[in-house]
Write an enzyme that holds these catalytic residues in place. Structure first.
Site, short mmCIF file in Angstrom:
data_model
loop_
_atom_site.label_atom_id
_atom_site.label_comp_id
_atom_site.label_asym_id
_atom_site.label_seq_id
_atom_site.Cartn_x
_atom_site.Cartn_y
_atom_site.Cartn_z
NE ARG A 95 1.51 44.79 59.50
CZ ARG A 95 0.61 45.56 60.10
NH1 ARG A 95 -0.20 45.06 61.01
NH2 ARG A 95 0.52 46.84 59.81
CG HIS A 166 0.40 43.18 66.67
ND1 HIS A 166 -0.90 43.16 67.12
CD2 HIS A 166 0.67 44.47 66.36
CE1 HIS A 166 -1.40 44.39 67.08
NE2 HIS A 166 -0.45 45.21 66.62
CD GLU A 270 0.75 44.53 69.98
OE1 GLU A 270 1.79 44.93 69.44
OE2 GLU A 270 -0.29 45.21 70.01
C1 BG6 Z 1 -0.41 48.18 68.06
C2 BG6 Z 1 0.02 49.60 68.22
O1 BG6 Z 1 0.67 47.34 68.32
O2 BG6 Z 1 -0.87 47.95 66.74
C3 BG6 Z 1 -1.13 50.52 67.85
O3 BG6 Z 1 0.46 49.81 69.55
C4 BG6 Z 1 -1.62 50.22 66.46
O4 BG6 Z 1 -0.69 51.87 67.95
C5 BG6 Z 1 -1.97 48.75 66.38
O5 BG6 Z 1 -2.74 51.02 66.17
C6 BG6 Z 1 -2.46 48.29 64.99
O6 BG6 Z 1 -1.55 48.62 64.01
P1 BG6 Z 1 -1.87 48.29 62.49
O7 BG6 Z 1 -0.71 48.78 61.68
O8 BG6 Z 1 -2.02 46.79 62.41
O9 BG6 Z 1 -3.17 48.98 62.17
#
Ligand code: BG6
Length: 299
Positions: A95, A166, A270
């Site tokens: 990403r 995501h 996601e």
């Molecule tokens: C989700 C996770 O997919 O992404 C969460 O299940 C997490 O636990 C969230 O907080 C965001 O992650 P990031 O690394 O983008 O802050």
């Protein structure tokens, strides 16, 4: 660089490569119907998908970073080779990678297609000593956006990986948001010591922080944004698991790249390969695909 990309990959009226936030190159795709999407080379990150009437369907944080090495908060972060925390940066390095624009095209039916790729670099090899090739293809039609995600092992030893789209959806009001289609699915609750239980709700609604991995979830899940009277159907193939995430109040306050009140207008659903990381042999390949389809809620 942007002019060269435009000359090589621009398609008049349908695909243009422009300077996005902080000068990062962005591909803007418009379908003849008026639907559109935007994708950054940084992370192969889709940051916007609008229907033909111009309504935004993806959430993008007003506080998001747009900077080398930092993930974008919203749209579709592309997760590889690790989901969540672990030895690598959170959610891996795809990403934040510098993806390459491979191809843009229009099919006879008018579908507009963009393909991007990412391969190992000295930086990824230092973190994760494997050669790989990722390809992300986004296909835009009038009411649907399909994202096809391909992983290949181009090295000479096995590797295990997780891979996720995501996706952050925009909703008018999280208290008028419903998810259908997960009843009977085993879930891992990340907020309760990863306890496994079975979802018993026909309709999932939100009244607090939610962070759950639904294992081997059905291939069709529906998001109802009742506040805006819109439905998005999410269909997937080759991607067994579904994550449902909303950070709610206190987690929102702790995230520097997310507004304190923004949890009210988003939900992540996601799709990917999470619970059972896949082991790819040299020359091994994996492919998963998710289609988002938008329509109005009929009364
Ligand atoms: C989700 C996770 O997919 O992404 C969460 O299940 C997490 O636990 C969230 O907080 C965001 O992650 P990031 O690394 O983008 O802050």
């Amino acid at each position: 660089m942007i002019n060269a990309l435009q000359a090589d990959y621009g398609i008049p009226g349908l695909v243009s490569i422009v300077s996005g936030v902080n000068g990062l190159p962005k591909v803007v795709i418009t379908h003849a119907s008026g639907s559109s999407m935007e994708i950054y080379l940084h992370g192969a990150h889709i940051t916007s998908w609008k229907d033909a009437a111009g309504h935004e369907l993806f959430f993008l944080s007003r506080e998001s970073w747009f900077a080398p090495g930092k993930p974008i908060r919203g749209g579709i972060p592309v997760i590889f080779p690790q989901f969540g925390g672990g030895v690598l940066p959170s959610h891996g390095f795809a990403r934040t990678g510098d993806w390459r624009l491979l191809k843009t095209s229009v099919s006879d039916s008018g579908r507009v297609v963009v393909e991007m790729s990412l391969t190992e670099s000295p930086e990824t090899m230092a973190m994760w000593p494997h050669k790989f090739s990722l390809k992300l293809k986004a296909l835009l039609d009038e009411q649907t956006l399909t994202v096809s995600y391909h992983v290949a092992n181009t090295g000479d030893s096995d590797f295990d990986f997780q891979a996720v789209l995501h996706t952050y959806f925009y909703v008018a009001d999280i208290s008028q948001t419903a998810i259908h289609g997960l009843k009977g699915t085993t879930l891992i609750d990340s907020l309760r010591d990863r306890v496994r239980e079975v979802e018993d709700r026909e309709v999932i609604r939100f009244s607090g922080e939610t962070d759950r991995i639904y294992v081997n979830a059905p291939d069709r899940v529906q998001l109802d944004d009742e506040g805006d009277r819109r439905t998005i159907t999410i269909t997937k193939t080759g991607m067994p698991d579904v994550v449902v995430w909303n950070p709610w109040i206190s987690k929102s306050q702790k995230m520097p790249d997310f507004g304190d009140d923004e949890y009210e207008r988003m939900v992540c659903i996601e799709t990917g390969l999470i619970d059972n990381p896949l082991c790819l042999d040299p020359k091994g390949e994996w492919q998963g695909e998710t289609t988002f389809s938008a329509s109005s809620i009929q009364s």
